[in-house]
Motif scaffolding. Structure first.
Motif, PDB file in Angstrom:
ATOM      1  N   LYS A  41      26.636  38.175  38.947  1.00 10.22           N
ATOM      2  CA  LYS A  41      27.109  39.612  39.124  1.00 10.22           C
ATOM      3  C   LYS A  41      27.285  40.230  40.335  1.00 10.22           C
ATOM      4  N   ARG A 101      43.329  39.953  35.676  1.00  8.69           N
ATOM      5  CA  ARG A 101      42.244  38.989  35.624  1.00  8.69           C
ATOM      6  C   ARG A 101      42.645  37.538  35.852  1.00  8.69           C
ATOM      7  N   THR A 112      40.781  33.828  35.547  1.00 11.09           N
ATOM      8  CA  THR A 112      39.995  33.136  34.686  1.00 11.09           C
ATOM      9  C   THR A 112      39.685  31.868  35.363  1.00 11.09           C
ATOM     10  N   VAL A 167      35.196  34.724  35.021  1.00  8.31           N
ATOM     11  CA  VAL A 167      36.313  35.864  35.056  1.00  8.31           C
ATOM     12  C   VAL A 167      36.250  36.867  35.841  1.00  8.31           C
ATOM     13  N   LEU A 168      37.053  37.103  36.679  1.00  6.29           N
ATOM     14  CA  LEU A 168      37.286  38.225  37.849  1.00  6.29           C
ATOM     15  C   LEU A 168      38.453  39.073  37.510  1.00  6.29           C
ATOM     16  N   GLU A 169      38.195  40.391  38.186  1.00  5.70           N
ATOM     17  CA  GLU A 169      39.278  41.402  37.969  1.00  5.70           C
ATOM     18  C   GLU A 169      39.668  41.770  39.504  1.00  5.70           C
ATOM     19  N   ASP A 214      36.137  41.997  41.100  1.00 11.76           N
ATOM     20  CA  ASP A 214      34.954  42.356  40.620  1.00 11.76           C
ATOM     21  C   ASP A 214      34.716  41.159  39.302  1.00 11.76           C
ATOM     22  N   ARG A 267      33.556  39.864  36.057  1.00 11.30           N
ATOM     23  CA  ARG A 267      33.371  40.343  34.623  1.00 11.30           C
ATOM     24  C   ARG A 267      32.638  39.396  33.810  1.00 11.30           C
ATOM     25  N   ALA A 268      32.857  38.013  34.503  1.00 16.27           N
ATOM     26  CA  ALA A 268      31.712  36.984  33.630  1.00 16.27           C
ATOM     27  C   ALA A 268      31.380  36.185  34.475  1.00 16.27           C
TER      28      ALA A 268
END
Length: 273
Positions: free
Chosen positions: A27, A196, A198, A204-206, A256, A258-259
């Protein structure tokens, strides 16, 4: 198939990138990325955004050992040494020509030197009152929870499509090393903010915002020689509106996380949203 073309981390801020085959993205970013910095005698931290002081740091290699959680630095002509030891401090100090100390702990007043490029269009709108060619001391950032010395975002990416476009505008191939990305994605263009990405099975990014550029892309990076004209190309073709900030010359983008998960060179990349 869209895929991860290259994966790089920078264990020591403003030092040369470490190319890796795979790495964990948590993260707070790529594991081991920008966890160390140089502390100068005036209390500022090292950043090649002031090349007069720090451009030679771009030739210092740094490698992160995930198993031990340690970083090794290698100065040209010197034996590699573990960050945090007198030997590493001495090697980097000798290379830079003044005493510095490698640290993971930010000073109480976290600041860095910044040189504002004198190429028209290279100063962002939000840097009000800054003079082209001027030297400044500005606030620096530190992610205290993650222990990272980031300028803005935890993860920085560029795409092959954007690089090809820039190379055509510039009239010669532009090495992605000039932009110090964590990931180089084989995509036809940069995704838009909010989309997003993947990567592989888990990550997973944004997309957050485009990355504002400074003098660093014009400096020498390994085999890529100094190229002052690149700033002119960037300012002419890549000055855009950054949402919530204003106009700036940008290339690449921040994302950012996300996963979390492990990414590897060759992983499939999918853009949605």
């Amino acid at each position: 198939m869209n895929r991860v073309l290259d994966l790089r981390r920078h264990p020591l801020k403003s030092a040369a990138p470490e190319h890796v085959a795979d790495a964990f993205i948590g993260k707070h970013g790529l594991d081991g990325d920008r966890t160390w910095t140089c502390l100068d005698a005036d209390g500022t931290i090292g950043s090649a955004k002031q090349p007069r002081l720090w451009s030679r740091l771009l030739d210092v290699a740094a490698a992160f050992d995930p198993a031990q959680g340690e970083v090794t630095v290698a100065v040209p002509g010197r034996t590699p040494a573990r960050a945090g030891t007198p030997e590493a401090d001495d090697a980097v100090s000798t290379w830079l020509g003044r005493p510095v100390r490698l640290t993971r702990q930010p000073p109480q007043q976290l600041k860095r030197h910044h040189w504002w490029p004198d190429e028209p269009g290279m100063i962002p709108d939000w840097a009000t009152g800054k003079e082209p060619g001027g030297d400044d001391v500005v606030a620096a950032r530190h992610d205290a929870e993650g222990g990272r010395f980031f300028d803005y975002g935890a993860l920085h990416l560029v795409t092959t499509g954007a690089l090809e476009r820039l190379s055509a505008e510039h009239g010669s191939a532009v090495d992605p090393a000039r932009f110090r990305p964590n990931l180089v994605l084989d995509l036809p263009a940069d995704p838009e903010p909010g989309q997003r990405i993947t990567i592989g099975a888990d990550v997973v990014l944004e997309v957050a915002i485009p990355t504002p550029r400074c003098v660093i892309p014009s400096l020498a990076h390994g085999d890529a020689p100094a190229d002052r004209a690149l700033l002119k190309t960037l300012a002419a073709h890549h000055r855009i509106d950054v949402p919530d900030f204003g106009r700036a010359t940008c290339f690449g983008f921040y994302a950012d996380i996300r996963a979390v998960g492990t990414v590897a060179v060759g992983d499939a990349v999918t853009v949605t949203g």
